[in-house]
Design a protein around this motif. Structure first.
Motif, mmCIF file in Angstrom:
data_model
loop_
_atom_site.group_PDB
_atom_site.id
_atom_site.type_symbol
_atom_site.label_atom_id
_atom_site.label_comp_id
_atom_site.label_asym_id
_atom_site.label_seq_id
_atom_site.Cartn_x
_atom_site.Cartn_y
_atom_site.Cartn_z
ATOM 1 N N LEU A 63 5.957 15.235 -7.637
ATOM 2 C CA LEU A 63 7.045 14.324 -7.288
ATOM 3 C C LEU A 63 6.754 12.960 -7.910
ATOM 4 C CD1 LEU A 63 7.439 15.204 -3.498
ATOM 5 C CD2 LEU A 63 8.947 15.901 -5.379
ATOM 6 N N ALA A 64 7.801 12.286 -8.358
ATOM 7 C CA ALA A 64 7.632 10.991 -9.029
ATOM 8 C C ALA A 64 6.828 9.981 -8.195
ATOM 9 C CB ALA A 64 8.992 10.418 -9.416
ATOM 10 N N PRO A 65 7.081 9.840 -6.873
ATOM 11 C CA PRO A 65 6.299 8.870 -6.103
ATOM 12 C C PRO A 65 4.797 9.153 -6.138
ATOM 13 C CG PRO A 65 8.234 9.535 -4.865
ATOM 14 C CD PRO A 65 8.157 10.434 -6.056
ATOM 15 N N GLU A 66 4.433 10.454 -6.170
ATOM 16 C CA GLU A 66 3.011 10.820 -6.254
ATOM 17 C C GLU A 66 2.422 10.386 -7.591
ATOM 18 O OE1 GLU A 66 3.108 14.945 -3.595
ATOM 19 O OE2 GLU A 66 3.371 15.050 -5.759
ATOM 20 N N VAL A 67 3.189 10.607 -8.658
ATOM 21 C CA VAL A 67 2.716 10.228 -9.994
ATOM 22 C C VAL A 67 2.580 8.707 -10.086
ATOM 23 C CG1 VAL A 67 3.101 10.433 -12.473
ATOM 24 C CG2 VAL A 67 3.900 12.244 -10.956
ATOM 25 N N VAL A 68 3.563 7.999 -9.534
ATOM 26 C CA VAL A 68 3.508 6.531 -9.534
ATOM 27 C C VAL A 68 2.228 6.047 -8.861
ATOM 28 C CG1 VAL A 68 4.560 4.413 -8.631
ATOM 29 C CG2 VAL A 68 6.017 6.188 -9.606
ATOM 30 N N ALA A 69 1.958 6.585 -7.679
ATOM 31 C CA ALA A 69 0.770 6.157 -6.927
ATOM 32 C C ALA A 69 -0.517 6.456 -7.698
ATOM 33 C CB ALA A 69 0.747 6.840 -5.568
ATOM 34 N N GLU A 70 -0.583 7.634 -8.322
ATOM 35 C CA GLU A 70 -1.780 8.010 -9.088
ATOM 36 C C GLU A 70 -1.937 7.128 -10.326
ATOM 37 O OE1 GLU A 70 -4.113 10.420 -8.698
ATOM 38 O OE2 GLU A 70 -3.332 11.811 -7.202
ATOM 39 N N LEU A 71 -0.834 6.869 -11.027
ATOM 40 C CA LEU A 71 -0.894 6.020 -12.215
ATOM 41 C C LEU A 71 -1.335 4.601 -11.855
ATOM 42 C CD1 LEU A 71 2.299 7.147 -14.174
ATOM 43 C CD2 LEU A 71 -0.064 7.453 -14.899
ATOM 44 N N ARG A 72 -0.826 4.099 -10.718
ATOM 45 C CA ARG A 72 -1.223 2.755 -10.284
ATOM 46 C C ARG A 72 -2.733 2.688 -10.030
ATOM 47 N NH1 ARG A 72 2.520 -0.679 -8.229
ATOM 48 N NH2 ARG A 72 0.869 -2.170 -8.691
ATOM 49 N N ALA A 73 -3.309 3.843 -9.656
ATOM 50 C CA ALA A 73 -4.751 3.903 -9.378
ATOM 51 C C ALA A 73 -5.568 3.985 -10.669
ATOM 52 C CB ALA A 73 -5.066 5.092 -8.485
ATOM 53 N N VAL A 74 -5.114 4.810 -11.648
ATOM 54 C CA VAL A 74 -5.933 5.026 -12.849
ATOM 55 C C VAL A 74 -5.672 3.998 -13.951
ATOM 56 C CG1 VAL A 74 -6.227 7.489 -12.407
ATOM 57 C CG2 VAL A 74 -4.334 6.741 -13.854
ATOM 58 N N VAL A 75 -4.464 3.420 -13.992
ATOM 59 C CA VAL A 75 -4.172 2.341 -14.959
ATOM 60 C C VAL A 75 -3.473 1.207 -14.205
ATOM 61 C CG1 VAL A 75 -4.156 3.557 -17.177
ATOM 62 C CG2 VAL A 75 -2.158 3.722 -15.707
ATOM 63 N N PRO A 76 -4.231 0.486 -13.373
ATOM 64 C CA PRO A 76 -3.613 -0.517 -12.490
ATOM 65 C C PRO A 76 -2.869 -1.637 -13.213
ATOM 66 C CG PRO A 76 -6.024 -0.661 -12.465
ATOM 67 C CD PRO A 76 -5.686 0.594 -13.173
ATOM 68 N N ALA A 77 -3.217 -1.874 -14.481
ATOM 69 C CA ALA A 77 -2.543 -2.957 -15.213
ATOM 70 C C ALA A 77 -1.182 -2.524 -15.762
ATOM 71 C CB ALA A 77 -3.427 -3.439 -16.367
ATOM 72 N N ALA A 78 -0.932 -1.212 -15.801
ATOM 73 C CA ALA A 78 0.314 -0.707 -16.390
ATOM 74 C C ALA A 78 1.493 -0.895 -15.444
ATOM 75 C CB ALA A 78 0.161 0.769 -16.737
ATOM 76 N N LYS A 79 2.649 -1.154 -16.029
ATOM 77 C CA LYS A 79 3.904 -1.209 -15.278
ATOM 78 C C LYS A 79 4.551 0.175 -15.363
ATOM 79 C CE LYS A 79 3.755 -5.850 -15.144
ATOM 80 N NZ LYS A 79 3.498 -6.608 -13.928
ATOM 81 N N VAL A 80 4.970 0.712 -14.235
ATOM 82 C CA VAL A 80 5.586 2.046 -14.216
ATOM 83 C C VAL A 80 7.086 1.906 -13.968
ATOM 84 C CG1 VAL A 80 5.567 4.332 -13.169
ATOM 85 C CG2 VAL A 80 3.440 3.003 -13.290
ATOM 86 N N VAL A 81 7.870 2.462 -14.879
ATOM 87 C CA VAL A 81 9.330 2.387 -14.766
ATOM 88 C C VAL A 81 9.898 3.797 -14.696
ATOM 89 C CG1 VAL A 81 11.470 1.648 -15.893
ATOM 90 C CG2 VAL A 81 9.434 0.202 -16.030
ATOM 91 N N VAL A 82 10.628 4.089 -13.629
ATOM 92 C CA VAL A 82 11.271 5.395 -13.475
ATOM 93 C C VAL A 82 12.441 5.486 -14.449
ATOM 94 C CG1 VAL A 82 12.561 6.868 -11.887
ATOM 95 C CG2 VAL A 82 10.570 5.608 -11.067
ATOM 96 N N PHE A 83 12.524 6.635 -15.122
ATOM 97 C CA PHE A 83 13.545 6.864 -16.139
ATOM 98 C C PHE A 83 14.309 8.101 -15.702
ATOM 99 C CE2 PHE A 83 14.272 7.339 -20.969
ATOM 100 C CZ PHE A 83 15.093 6.221 -21.014
ATOM 101 N N THR A 84 15.570 7.947 -15.334
ATOM 102 C CA THR A 84 16.264 9.066 -14.690
ATOM 103 C C THR A 84 17.700 9.243 -15.172
ATOM 104 O OG1 THR A 84 16.958 9.960 -12.541
ATOM 105 C CG2 THR A 84 16.930 7.561 -12.746
ATOM 106 N N ALA A 85 18.177 10.464 -15.077
ATOM 107 C CA ALA A 85 19.596 10.736 -15.354
ATOM 108 C C ALA A 85 20.401 10.723 -14.064
ATOM 109 C CB ALA A 85 19.733 12.097 -16.042
ATOM 110 N N HIS A 86 19.710 10.574 -12.930
ATOM 111 C CA HIS A 86 20.344 10.720 -11.613
ATOM 112 C C HIS A 86 20.315 9.381 -10.868
ATOM 113 C CE1 HIS A 86 20.087 15.024 -12.407
ATOM 114 N NE2 HIS A 86 18.850 14.788 -12.793
#
Length: 207
Positions: A63-86
């Protein structure tokens, strides 16, 4: 100026290739890699060291929220932007709550995508205005807060990272009127500034 590093996470090759094409004419943004699943994104992100991650809302394995949380942990300096058709998907709100810095629709034109990513890199939270806003989490909470519909609407837009001039343009209100509504919301929530007001509104189930 060093170009910002972009990573694209999407299980559709056409989307990954499309982002590369959209950003090809923008020297300030360079696609450094991609991933086709949430797990692959989390594994590759530390090596790719992206400044910004464009993350598909619907991945085959996580699920996207899980990926967001994990990415924030492994690359904390990165900005995460959801890209969706919905645009009306409840997952957008969940991903934002998990720490995403923005939500954009996949049909965004190149100029809109570049402008949005630049704003995110400056530290703003950016949401495509076509993405359906979450309704007040609890109508009773809105009643208890004493906020009017307009005060709530202005505060919700502020929570998306919009400036007063942007809120004025989006709502069709005068800038001074936006300021008045925000001050009213701050007063009713017992907040000293907009950041505190957004925090208190979120705790109260309004955002």
């Amino acid at each position: 100026m060093t170009a910002a590093r972009v990573m694209v996470v999407d299980d559709h090759p056409v989307v990954r290739d499309g982002v590369v094409l959209l950003l090809r004419s923008e020297p300030a943004l360079v696609v450094v890699g991609s991933a086709e699943s949430g797990r692959a994104a989390i594994e590759r992100a530390p090596e790719l060291a992206p400044d910004i991650v464009l993350l598909d809302l619907r991945l085959p394995d996580m699920l996207a929220p899980e990926v967001v949380a994990e990415l924030r942990a492994v690359v904390p300096a990165a900005k995460v932007v959801v890209f969706t058709a919905h645009g009306d998907h409840a997952g957008v709100a969940a991903a934002m709550e998990a720490g995403a810095h923005g939500a954009l629709l996949k049909d965004a034109a190149a100029t809109d995508l570049v402008a949005a990513l630049r704003r995110v890199l400056r530290g703003e939270r950016v949401t495509d205005p076509r993405i359906a806003p979450r309704a007040a989490g609890d109508p009773a909470a809105l009643a208890r807060s004493g906020l009017t519909r307009r005060e709530y609407e202005v505060l919700r837009l502020a929570a998306q990272g919009r400036t007063n001039p942007e809120i004025a343009e989006f709502t069709g209100l005068a800038r001074n009127t936006v300021k008045t509504y925000l001050q009213g919301a701050l007063h009713k929530l017992g907040a000293r500034n907009r950041v505190e007001a957004i925090g208190k509104a979120s705790e109260a189930g309004l955002l």
